[in-house]
Design a protein around this motif. Sequence first.
Motif, short mmCIF file in Angstrom:
data_model
loop_
_atom_site.label_atom_id
_atom_site.label_comp_id
_atom_site.label_asym_id
_atom_site.label_seq_id
_atom_site.Cartn_x
_atom_site.Cartn_y
_atom_site.Cartn_z
N ASN A 17 0.77 -1.42 -0.07
CA ASN A 17 -0.11 0.07 -0.04
C ASN A 17 0.82 1.33 -0.05
O ASN A 17 0.45 2.11 -0.54
CB ASN A 17 -0.98 0.08 1.17
N LEU A 18 1.94 1.10 0.77
CA LEU A 18 2.83 2.37 0.69
C LEU A 18 3.58 2.70 -0.55
O LEU A 18 3.55 3.67 -1.16
CB LEU A 18 4.23 2.03 1.61
N SER A 19 4.05 1.59 -1.14
CA SER A 19 4.45 1.70 -2.52
C SER A 19 3.51 2.21 -3.52
O SER A 19 3.84 3.15 -4.37
CB SER A 19 4.82 0.35 -3.15
N ASN A 20 2.33 1.83 -3.68
CA ASN A 20 1.06 2.29 -4.33
C ASN A 20 0.73 3.91 -4.28
O ASN A 20 0.73 4.84 -5.08
CB ASN A 20 0.02 1.49 -4.02
N SER A 21 0.62 4.05 -2.91
CA SER A 21 0.33 5.23 -2.31
C SER A 21 1.56 6.53 -2.93
O SER A 21 1.38 7.56 -3.16
CB SER A 21 0.02 5.72 -1.14
N TYR A 22 2.74 6.01 -2.49
CA TYR A 22 4.03 6.79 -2.70
C TYR A 22 4.07 6.94 -4.39
O TYR A 22 4.41 8.05 -4.70
CB TYR A 22 5.14 6.13 -2.17
N LEU A 25 1.67 9.62 -5.30
CA LEU A 25 2.05 10.97 -4.79
C LEU A 25 2.96 11.48 -5.69
O LEU A 25 3.24 12.68 -5.96
CB LEU A 25 2.54 10.73 -3.33
N SER A 26 4.23 10.50 -5.98
CA SER A 26 5.00 11.09 -6.90
C SER A 26 4.69 11.83 -8.23
O SER A 26 4.95 12.65 -8.61
CB SER A 26 6.05 9.84 -7.36
N THR A 27 3.46 10.98 -8.71
CA THR A 27 2.94 11.33 -9.94
C THR A 27 2.23 12.61 -9.97
O THR A 27 2.42 13.67 -10.58
CB THR A 27 1.65 10.33 -10.50
N SER A 28 1.61 13.02 -8.67
CA SER A 28 0.86 14.27 -8.28
C SER A 28 2.02 15.40 -8.25
O SER A 28 1.80 16.54 -8.68
CB SER A 28 0.17 14.25 -7.02
N VAL A 29 3.05 15.11 -7.73
CA VAL A 29 4.05 16.08 -7.27
C VAL A 29 4.60 16.71 -8.92
O VAL A 29 4.91 17.66 -9.11
CB VAL A 29 5.40 15.53 -6.39
N ARG A 30 4.82 15.71 -9.66
CA ARG A 30 5.38 15.95 -11.10
C ARG A 30 4.48 16.62 -11.78
O ARG A 30 4.77 17.62 -12.46
CB ARG A 30 5.60 14.55 -11.69
N ARG A 31 3.16 16.39 -11.77
CA ARG A 31 1.93 17.13 -12.48
C ARG A 31 1.93 18.58 -11.94
O ARG A 31 1.91 19.44 -12.60
CB ARG A 31 0.82 16.45 -12.32
N LEU A 32 2.12 18.67 -10.64
CA LEU A 32 1.95 20.02 -10.04
C LEU A 32 3.36 20.76 -10.32
O LEU A 32 3.13 22.09 -10.55
CB LEU A 32 1.64 19.92 -8.50
N SER A 33 4.29 20.34 -10.21
CA SER A 33 5.53 20.92 -10.27
C SER A 33 5.88 21.38 -12.10
O SER A 33 6.16 22.28 -12.35
CB SER A 33 6.94 20.13 -10.04
N SER A 34 5.11 20.39 -12.93
CA SER A 34 5.14 20.90 -14.35
C SER A 34 4.15 21.58 -14.83
O SER A 34 4.22 22.11 -16.12
CB SER A 34 5.43 19.58 -15.18
N GLY A 35 3.00 21.43 -14.25
CA GLY A 35 1.80 22.19 -14.71
C GLY A 35 1.22 21.32 -15.88
O GLY A 35 0.19 21.54 -16.48
N LEU A 36 1.67 19.84 -15.88
CA LEU A 36 1.16 19.29 -17.36
C LEU A 36 0.40 18.07 -16.68
O LEU A 36 1.04 17.15 -15.69
CB LEU A 36 2.30 18.57 -17.99
N GLU A 266 -6.03 15.49 -4.82
CA GLU A 266 -5.31 14.26 -4.90
C GLU A 266 -4.00 14.01 -4.21
O GLU A 266 -3.75 13.14 -3.57
CB GLU A 266 -5.30 13.81 -6.49
N PHE A 267 -3.05 14.91 -4.30
CA PHE A 267 -1.80 15.21 -3.71
C PHE A 267 -2.05 15.03 -2.29
O PHE A 267 -1.44 14.23 -1.60
CB PHE A 267 -1.25 16.49 -4.11
N VAL A 268 -3.03 15.44 -1.64
CA VAL A 268 -3.21 15.76 -0.18
C VAL A 268 -3.70 14.18 0.16
O VAL A 268 -3.31 13.74 1.20
CB VAL A 268 -4.31 16.83 0.07
N ARG A 269 -4.58 14.01 -0.60
CA ARG A 269 -5.07 12.36 -0.36
C ARG A 269 -3.97 11.40 -0.24
O ARG A 269 -3.70 10.57 0.73
CB ARG A 269 -6.18 12.22 -1.34
N GLN A 270 -3.01 11.37 -1.40
CA GLN A 270 -1.94 10.30 -1.30
C GLN A 270 -1.08 10.65 -0.26
O GLN A 270 -0.53 9.75 0.34
CB GLN A 270 -1.60 10.47 -2.66
N GLN A 271 -0.91 11.96 0.23
CA GLN A 271 0.22 12.35 0.98
C GLN A 271 -0.15 11.54 2.50
O GLN A 271 0.44 11.21 3.21
CB GLN A 271 0.35 13.90 1.32
N ILE A 272 -1.67 11.75 2.67
CA ILE A 272 -2.26 11.22 3.81
C ILE A 272 -2.02 9.75 3.83
O ILE A 272 -1.65 9.16 4.86
CB ILE A 272 -3.59 11.60 4.26
N LEU A 273 -2.23 8.84 2.91
CA LEU A 273 -2.18 7.61 2.67
C LEU A 273 -0.83 7.18 2.85
O LEU A 273 -0.81 6.12 3.46
CB LEU A 273 -2.79 7.17 1.31
#
Length: 297
Positions: A17-22, A25-36, A266-273
């Motif tokens: 579950n940690l691997s899936n959530s992390y 979370l990594s995908t959300s960080v990439r999208r938010l940082s790139s805007g894409l 989604e980022f906050v959700r995955q961060q909590i998970l």
Amino acid sequence: MSLVINHNMMAMNAAGNLSNSYGKLSTSVRRLSSGLRVGTAADDAAGLAIRELMRSDISALNQGVRNANDAISLIQTADGALGVIDEKLIRMKELAEQAATGTYTSDQRLIIDSEYQAMASEITRIANATDFNGLHLLNGNLSSDTHDGSGLQSTGKMKIHFGTANDSAEDYYYVQIGTSTASALGVGNQATAGSAGYTISTQSAAQQALVAIQNAIISKDNIRASLGALQNRLENTISNLRTQAENLQSAESRISDVDVSSEMTEFVRQQILTQSAVAMLSQANSLPRMAMQLLGG
């Protein structure tokens, strides 16, 4: 569930579950940082393909706007030179009118004719010297009805390309400019010998030259009118191209750009998970120690 020490299934489940959530979370960080939203083909393969096609069309349309603006500059250059030629033709008509009256001697008409011929030579010089980016505009190079762009230097009328393809006349215009030398306009001693407008050295020739100059002015005005109409058409084309590029950019944005508000949720959700999974993995790793109590440890 049995209490065992060789395999910690709860820890393995928490780690999964940690691997899936992390990963999410990594995908959300990439999208938010790139805007894409679509950063790789894995995000949306079909969306990526559509986006890249749109981007290529947007770039081509923007270059098409620049091409059309360059064509307008070319047309304005030609029209400016034709305006100067217009002044010379008006002066030539004035001289012909002067020589057509009977109050001048033959010697005086020869003097008048010398200025008349100088004006004709200046018209030819202007026509041969007027160029845009090294392309001569009024000497007849662009007067042909046929365009050939297969060589290193295209010949005939000029094709102005602004569309994203080359499969129809919707993607380009032709700029065709008639010859504006004195010989082409039929005035001065560069015209056919004996023709009306060739000279104003006699009263009869001056009277005939009035008609020839009038026809020359009409021919020149037809060239200017054609250029003016084409300039207006190009300006409308530029407006349409900009609208197309803007609409395509909007469509590309909807496919490609991330919705920051929903992605942040989604980022906050995955961060909590992720944080929860880390905490539970820590607890699960300590559970096998309970077996030590049964072993008397």
